[in-house]
Design an enzyme around this catalytic site. Structure first.
Site, mmCIF file in Angstrom:
data_model
loop_
_atom_site.group_PDB
_atom_site.id
_atom_site.type_symbol
_atom_site.label_atom_id
_atom_site.label_comp_id
_atom_site.label_asym_id
_atom_site.label_seq_id
_atom_site.Cartn_x
_atom_site.Cartn_y
_atom_site.Cartn_z
ATOM 1 N N TYR A 19 0.860 -1.194 0.000
ATOM 2 C CA TYR A 19 0.000 0.000 0.000
ATOM 3 C C TYR A 19 0.891 1.237 0.000
ATOM 4 C CZ TYR A 19 -3.454 -3.427 1.446
ATOM 5 O OH TYR A 19 -4.264 -4.522 1.502
ATOM 6 N N ASN A 43 -12.826 -1.815 -4.589
ATOM 7 C CA ASN A 43 -12.415 -2.368 -5.868
ATOM 8 C C ASN A 43 -13.544 -2.830 -6.792
ATOM 9 O OD1 ASN A 43 -11.135 -3.581 -7.967
ATOM 10 N ND2 ASN A 43 -10.492 -5.368 -6.823
ATOM 11 N N CYS A 82 -6.192 -7.184 -6.499
ATOM 12 C CA CYS A 82 -5.970 -6.504 -5.224
ATOM 13 C C CYS A 82 -5.277 -7.423 -4.223
ATOM 14 C CB CYS A 82 -7.308 -6.027 -4.664
ATOM 15 S SG CYS A 82 -8.659 -7.121 -5.040
ATOM 16 N N HIS A 83 -5.350 -8.723 -4.441
ATOM 17 C CA HIS A 83 -4.708 -9.656 -3.507
ATOM 18 C C HIS A 83 -3.192 -9.597 -3.617
ATOM 19 C CE1 HIS A 83 -5.211 -11.988 -7.268
ATOM 20 N NE2 HIS A 83 -4.014 -12.424 -6.952
ATOM 21 N N GLU A 126 -0.075 -18.122 -7.197
ATOM 22 C CA GLU A 126 0.663 -17.294 -8.160
ATOM 23 C C GLU A 126 2.150 -17.598 -8.096
ATOM 24 O OE1 GLU A 126 -2.270 -15.293 -9.797
ATOM 25 O OE2 GLU A 126 -0.939 -13.663 -9.341
#
Length: 104
Positions: A24, A47, A55-56, A82
């Site tokens: 952030y 979002n 956003c994760h 990911e």
DNA sequence: ACGGTGACGCTCA
DNA sequence: TTGAGCGCCACCG
């Protein structure tokens, strides 16, 4: 383009490559508003571009995953999928942190 | 227009 | 190192 603060947040977040994460704080700095770290979270929370904006992939500056509308657990699971390895709910910023180009 | 809230950050004890 | 408090900005009711 004229857009709100949140809109810029979504744009940057969407630029985060797979297997990488951002904070952030980093996003706030990129927007030239270092103290808007909180506002970043607020924007991502709403979002409206859910699947479009990963956003994760945005975590706290201290390496913690932070929060997630669908649940922090879900967020961690997604990151692991990911390719991001998480230890004790913390992420290796030195390895996965993606730095944006800071406009000046 | 005003006040409260929130997926944070940093400093102090 | 851990815990608690204050400050930060933007959005919603």
């Amino acid at each position: 383009m004229k857009s709100t603060f949140s809109q810029r947040v979504y744009d940057l977040t969407a630029k985060i490559p797979v297997g990488r994460v951002s904070t952030y704080r980093a996003l706030a700095r990129t927007l030239k508003i270092p103290g808007a770290s909180r506002a970043i979270g607020n924007a991502l929370h709403k979002n409206p571009y859910a699947p479009q904006v990963p956003c994760h992939r945005v975590i706290k500056s201290n390496g913690e995953v932070g929060g997630f509308a669908s649940g922090t657990k879900k967020k961690i699971a997604l990151l692991k999928k990911e390719g991001v390895i998480i230890r004790q709910g913390k992420i290796d910023l030195a390895t996965y942190l993606y730095e944006f180009k800071i406009k000046k």
